[in-house]
Motif scaffolding. Structure first.
Motif, short mmCIF file in Angstrom:
data_model
loop_
_atom_site.label_atom_id
_atom_site.label_comp_id
_atom_site.label_asym_id
_atom_site.label_seq_id
_atom_site.Cartn_x
_atom_site.Cartn_y
_atom_site.Cartn_z
N MET A 1 96.73 -31.16 4.34
CA MET A 1 97.24 -31.88 5.48
C MET A 1 96.11 -32.02 6.50
SD MET A 1 100.52 -30.92 7.94
CE MET A 1 101.60 -30.60 6.60
N PRO A 2 95.90 -33.21 6.99
CA PRO A 2 94.82 -33.41 7.97
C PRO A 2 95.06 -32.60 9.23
CG PRO A 2 95.64 -35.51 7.16
CD PRO A 2 96.54 -34.47 6.62
N ILE A 3 93.97 -32.18 9.85
CA ILE A 3 94.05 -31.32 11.03
C ILE A 3 94.73 -32.03 12.20
CG2 ILE A 3 91.79 -31.85 11.97
CD1 ILE A 3 92.00 -28.47 12.15
N VAL A 4 94.56 -33.34 12.30
CA VAL A 4 95.19 -34.09 13.39
C VAL A 4 96.70 -34.03 13.25
CG1 VAL A 4 95.44 -36.39 14.40
CG2 VAL A 4 93.20 -35.61 13.63
N LEU A 5 97.20 -34.14 12.04
CA LEU A 5 98.64 -34.07 11.80
C LEU A 5 99.17 -32.67 12.13
CD1 LEU A 5 101.19 -35.47 10.86
CD2 LEU A 5 100.58 -34.88 8.52
N LYS A 6 98.41 -31.65 11.77
CA LYS A 6 98.83 -30.27 12.08
C LYS A 6 98.91 -30.07 13.59
CE LYS A 6 97.05 -27.95 7.97
NZ LYS A 6 96.13 -26.92 7.48
N LYS A 7 97.93 -30.57 14.32
CA LYS A 7 97.94 -30.44 15.78
C LYS A 7 99.10 -31.20 16.38
CE LYS A 7 93.11 -29.47 16.78
NZ LYS A 7 91.94 -29.85 17.56
N LEU A 8 99.37 -32.38 15.87
CA LEU A 8 100.48 -33.19 16.37
C LEU A 8 101.81 -32.48 16.13
CD1 LEU A 8 101.33 -35.89 17.62
CD2 LEU A 8 101.49 -36.80 15.30
N LEU A 9 101.98 -31.92 14.96
CA LEU A 9 103.21 -31.18 14.65
C LEU A 9 103.34 -29.93 15.52
CD1 LEU A 9 103.37 -31.47 10.77
CD2 LEU A 9 104.84 -32.61 12.44
N ALA A 10 102.24 -29.24 15.74
CA ALA A 10 102.27 -28.03 16.58
C ALA A 10 102.66 -28.39 18.01
CB ALA A 10 100.91 -27.34 16.54
N TRP A 11 102.06 -29.42 18.58
CA TRP A 11 102.41 -29.84 19.94
C TRP A 11 103.84 -30.34 20.01
CZ3 TRP A 11 100.27 -28.20 24.08
CH2 TRP A 11 98.93 -27.87 24.11
N GLY A 12 104.30 -31.01 18.98
CA GLY A 12 105.69 -31.45 18.94
C GLY A 12 106.65 -30.27 18.93
N LEU A 13 106.32 -29.25 18.17
CA LEU A 13 107.16 -28.05 18.12
C LEU A 13 107.17 -27.34 19.48
CD1 LEU A 13 108.86 -26.04 16.50
CD2 LEU A 13 106.75 -24.90 15.87
N ILE A 14 106.03 -27.23 20.12
CA ILE A 14 105.96 -26.61 21.44
C ILE A 14 106.79 -27.40 22.45
CG2 ILE A 14 104.40 -26.12 23.38
CD1 ILE A 14 102.27 -25.43 21.20
N ALA A 15 106.68 -28.71 22.41
CA ALA A 15 107.46 -29.55 23.33
C ALA A 15 108.96 -29.38 23.09
CB ALA A 15 107.05 -31.02 23.18
N PHE A 16 109.36 -29.32 21.82
CA PHE A 16 110.77 -29.13 21.50
C PHE A 16 111.26 -27.77 22.00
CE2 PHE A 16 114.01 -27.38 18.67
CZ PHE A 16 115.03 -28.29 18.91
N LEU A 17 110.46 -26.72 21.81
CA LEU A 17 110.86 -25.39 22.28
C LEU A 17 111.03 -25.35 23.80
CD1 LEU A 17 108.71 -23.08 19.99
CD2 LEU A 17 111.18 -23.47 19.88
N ILE A 18 110.12 -25.98 24.52
CA ILE A 18 110.23 -26.03 25.98
C ILE A 18 111.50 -26.79 26.39
CG2 ILE A 18 109.19 -27.00 28.08
CD1 ILE A 18 106.45 -26.33 26.78
N TYR A 19 111.75 -27.91 25.74
CA TYR A 19 112.95 -28.71 26.02
C TYR A 19 114.20 -27.89 25.72
CZ TYR A 19 116.58 -32.22 25.41
OH TYR A 19 117.76 -32.92 25.49
N TYR A 20 114.22 -27.20 24.59
CA TYR A 20 115.38 -26.43 24.16
C TYR A 20 115.67 -25.30 25.14
CZ TYR A 20 118.63 -24.19 20.87
OH TYR A 20 119.72 -23.65 20.28
N VAL A 21 114.64 -24.59 25.57
CA VAL A 21 114.82 -23.49 26.52
C VAL A 21 115.26 -24.03 27.89
CG1 VAL A 21 113.61 -21.68 27.80
CG2 VAL A 21 113.28 -21.90 25.34
#
Length: 55
Positions: A1-21
């Motif tokens: 998996m390309p590193i850009v995609l991994k970073k995008l998924l990681a930031w998306g997960l962080i944003a979702f966690l902040i929204y959820y909390v």
């Protein structure tokens, strides 16, 4: 998996966690409690297994 995609998924997960909390604090707290209980059950099982090996 390309590193850009991994970073995008990681930031998306962080944003979702902040929204959820922020918007579902009770649900987020219950999720953390459930995960914690599961981890404790796993640790207890490993401890029981190791105790069984020694006894």
């Amino acid at each position: 998996m390309p590193i850009v995609l991994k970073k995008l998924l990681a930031w998306g997960l962080i944003a979702f966690l902040i929204y959820y909390v922020a918007f579902r604090p009770n649900g987020a707290a219950q999720l953390v409690k459930t995960i914690g209980a599961g981890l404790m059950a796993i640790a207890q099982g490993i401890g029981d297994f190791l105790t069984g090996l020694m006894g």
